[in-house]
Design a protein around this motif. Structure first.
Motif, PDB file in Angstrom:
ATOM      1  N   GLY A 162       9.058   7.717  -2.737  1.00 54.91           N
ATOM      2  CA  GLY A 162       8.464   6.971  -1.628  1.00 54.91           C
ATOM      3  C   GLY A 162       7.352   7.750  -0.949  1.00 54.91           C
ATOM      4  N   SER A 163       7.484   9.083  -0.888  1.00 52.37           N
ATOM      5  CA  SER A 163       6.434   9.895  -0.267  1.00 52.37           C
ATOM      6  C   SER A 163       5.154   9.868  -1.102  1.00 52.37           C
ATOM      7  CB  SER A 163       6.903  11.339  -0.049  1.00 52.37           C
ATOM      8  OG  SER A 163       7.025  12.026  -1.273  1.00 52.37           O
TER       9      SER A 163
ATOM     10  N   ALA B 150      -0.434   7.872  -1.694  1.00 55.48           N
ATOM     11  CA  ALA B 150      -1.411   7.086  -2.450  1.00 55.48           C
ATOM     12  C   ALA B 150      -2.003   5.994  -1.571  1.00 55.48           C
ATOM     13  CB  ALA B 150      -0.762   6.488  -3.693  1.00 55.48           C
ATOM     14  N   LEU B 151      -1.172   5.295  -0.813  1.00 51.16           N
ATOM     15  CA  LEU B 151      -1.655   4.236   0.068  1.00 51.16           C
ATOM     16  C   LEU B 151      -2.617   4.778   1.114  1.00 51.16           C
ATOM     17  CD1 LEU B 151       1.645   2.176   0.506  1.00 51.16           C
ATOM     18  CD2 LEU B 151      -0.416   1.468  -0.741  1.00 51.16           C
ATOM     19  N   ARG B 152      -2.313   5.972   1.652  1.00 53.04           N
ATOM     20  CA  ARG B 152      -3.212   6.593   2.643  1.00 53.04           C
ATOM     21  C   ARG B 152      -4.570   6.926   2.037  1.00 53.04           C
ATOM     22  NH1 ARG B 152       1.570   9.141   4.584  1.00 53.04           N
ATOM     23  NH2 ARG B 152       1.206  10.999   3.343  1.00 53.04           N
ATOM     24  N   ARG B 153      -4.612   7.148   0.730  1.00 51.10           N
ATOM     25  CA  ARG B 153      -5.877   7.469   0.054  1.00 51.10           C
ATOM     26  C   ARG B 153      -6.585   6.224  -0.475  1.00 51.10           C
ATOM     27  NH1 ARG B 153      -2.607  12.173  -1.436  1.00 51.10           N
ATOM     28  NH2 ARG B 153      -3.714  14.005  -0.703  1.00 51.10           N
TER      29      ARG B 153
ATOM     30  N   HIS C  17       2.553   0.673 -10.918  1.00 53.08           N
ATOM     31  CA  HIS C  17       1.238   0.218 -11.369  1.00 53.08           C
ATOM     32  C   HIS C  17       0.300   0.486 -10.192  1.00 53.08           C
ATOM     33  CE1 HIS C  17      -1.720  -2.083 -13.592  1.00 53.08           C
ATOM     34  NE2 HIS C  17      -2.042  -2.667 -12.459  1.00 53.08           N
ATOM     35  N   ALA C  18      -0.815   1.146 -10.448  1.00 55.01           N
ATOM     36  CA  ALA C  18      -1.741   1.504  -9.373  1.00 55.01           C
ATOM     37  C   ALA C  18      -3.152   1.041  -9.704  1.00 55.01           C
ATOM     38  CB  ALA C  18      -1.732   3.008  -9.149  1.00 55.01           C
ATOM     39  N   LEU C  19      -3.886   0.664  -8.656  1.00 53.49           N
ATOM     40  CA  LEU C  19      -5.293   0.264  -8.758  1.00 53.49           C
ATOM     41  C   LEU C  19      -6.102   1.119  -7.795  1.00 53.49           C
ATOM     42  CD1 LEU C  19      -4.704  -3.581  -8.482  1.00 53.49           C
ATOM     43  CD2 LEU C  19      -5.426  -2.387 -10.540  1.00 53.49           C
ATOM     44  N   PHE C  20      -7.243   1.643  -8.274  1.00 52.76           N
ATOM     45  CA  PHE C  20      -8.089   2.466  -7.413  1.00 52.76           C
ATOM     46  C   PHE C  20      -9.506   2.463  -7.964  1.00 52.76           C
ATOM     47  CE2 PHE C  20      -6.093   5.049 -10.606  1.00 52.76           C
ATOM     48  CZ  PHE C  20      -7.090   5.884 -11.078  1.00 52.76           C
ATOM     49  N   ASP C  21     -10.450   2.882  -7.127  1.00 59.24           N
ATOM     50  CA  ASP C  21     -11.846   2.993  -7.533  1.00 59.24           C
ATOM     51  C   ASP C  21     -12.149   4.453  -7.822  1.00 59.24           C
ATOM     52  OD1 ASP C  21     -12.493   0.259  -7.225  1.00 59.24           O
ATOM     53  OD2 ASP C  21     -12.649   0.546  -5.061  1.00 59.24           O
ATOM     54  N   LEU C  22     -12.792   4.710  -8.973  1.00 60.77           N
ATOM     55  CA  LEU C  22     -13.193   6.061  -9.345  1.00 60.77           C
ATOM     56  C   LEU C  22     -14.556   5.977 -10.012  1.00 60.77           C
ATOM     57  CD1 LEU C  22     -12.380   9.085  -9.620  1.00 60.77           C
ATOM     58  CD2 LEU C  22     -11.503   8.505 -11.878  1.00 60.77           C
ATOM     59  N   ARG C  23     -15.479   6.753  -9.482  1.00 53.44           N
ATOM     60  CA  ARG C  23     -16.853   6.754  -9.999  1.00 53.44           C
ATOM     61  C   ARG C  23     -17.439   5.340 -10.059  1.00 53.44           C
ATOM     62  NH1 ARG C  23     -17.174  11.319 -14.733  1.00 53.44           N
ATOM     63  NH2 ARG C  23     -16.469  13.036 -13.439  1.00 53.44           N
ATOM     64  N   GLY C  24     -17.195   4.579  -8.997  1.00 57.96           N
ATOM     65  CA  GLY C  24     -17.767   3.248  -8.879  1.00 57.96           C
ATOM     66  C   GLY C  24     -17.149   2.189  -9.780  1.00 57.96           C
ATOM     67  N   LYS C  25     -16.017   2.481 -10.373  1.00 57.53           N
ATOM     68  CA  LYS C  25     -15.386   1.551 -11.301  1.00 57.53           C
ATOM     69  C   LYS C  25     -13.917   1.358 -10.923  1.00 57.53           C
ATOM     70  CE  LYS C  25     -15.418   0.755 -16.252  1.00 57.53           C
ATOM     71  NZ  LYS C  25     -15.550   1.366 -17.561  1.00 57.53           N
TER      72      LYS C  25
END
Length: 156
Positions: A24-25, A30-33, A53-61
């Motif tokens: 949970g930590s 991850a949510l804070r970032r 399952h995670a979704l995030f933006d990295l290098r504009g993608k």
């Protein structure tokens, strides 16, 4: 491509393992970032098979990654495997009791490209390996310090 680091934590191995197994930590960090994280398993207790399952933006993608706990050996190690658009990863957290109140934490990250675009990404990372390794070691040291602080807060 591998990154690894070791840090000593002023806390007993059982408590360090419990803090590492507090999934949970990780989700809250991850949510804070700004990373969208969704748990994809139904397990009540931490162990093999816990997944996200995670979704995030990295290098504009926009990137997606699936992470699974692939090994859970209390109080010695936890292994996470990940799969993200042709890039497979293995994160290994290993603990060794140095004394009753001191634990060595070893973290290793191994990235393996499975597609051409992933190979290009890993190649660009290799060009910056020295800088990335330095940043990785600083992050691991900071994480170990955070574990010590959490232990002190919980145990006075």
């Amino acid at each position: 491509m591998k990154f690894s680091s070791k840090e000593d934590v002023e806390a007993p191995i059982a408590q360090v393992f419990d803090m590492l197994a507090d999934f949970g930590s990780y989700e809250r960090q991850a949510l804070r970032r700004g990373i969208e994280v969704h748990r994809t398993d139904t397990r009540a207790e931490p162990g093999v098979g816990v997944s996200w399952h995670a979704l995030f933006d990295l290098r504009g993608k926009r990137r997606e990654v699936d992470v699974v706990v692939s090994a859970f050996d209390r109080p010695d190690s936890i292994h996470f495997t990940s799969d993200s658009q042709g890039l497979q990863g293995l994160v290994t957290l290993e603990l060794v009791a140095l004394s009753p109140r001191r634990t060595r934490l070893a973290i290793e990250v191994d990235l393996k490209p499975k597609t051409l675009s992933a190979r290009l990404l890993v190649q660009s990372l290799k060009l910056a390996k020295k800088n990335l390794t330095k940043r990785f070691k600083l992050r691991v040291a900071d994480y170990a310090k955070g574990l010590e602080d959490r232990y002190r807060q919980q145990n006075g």
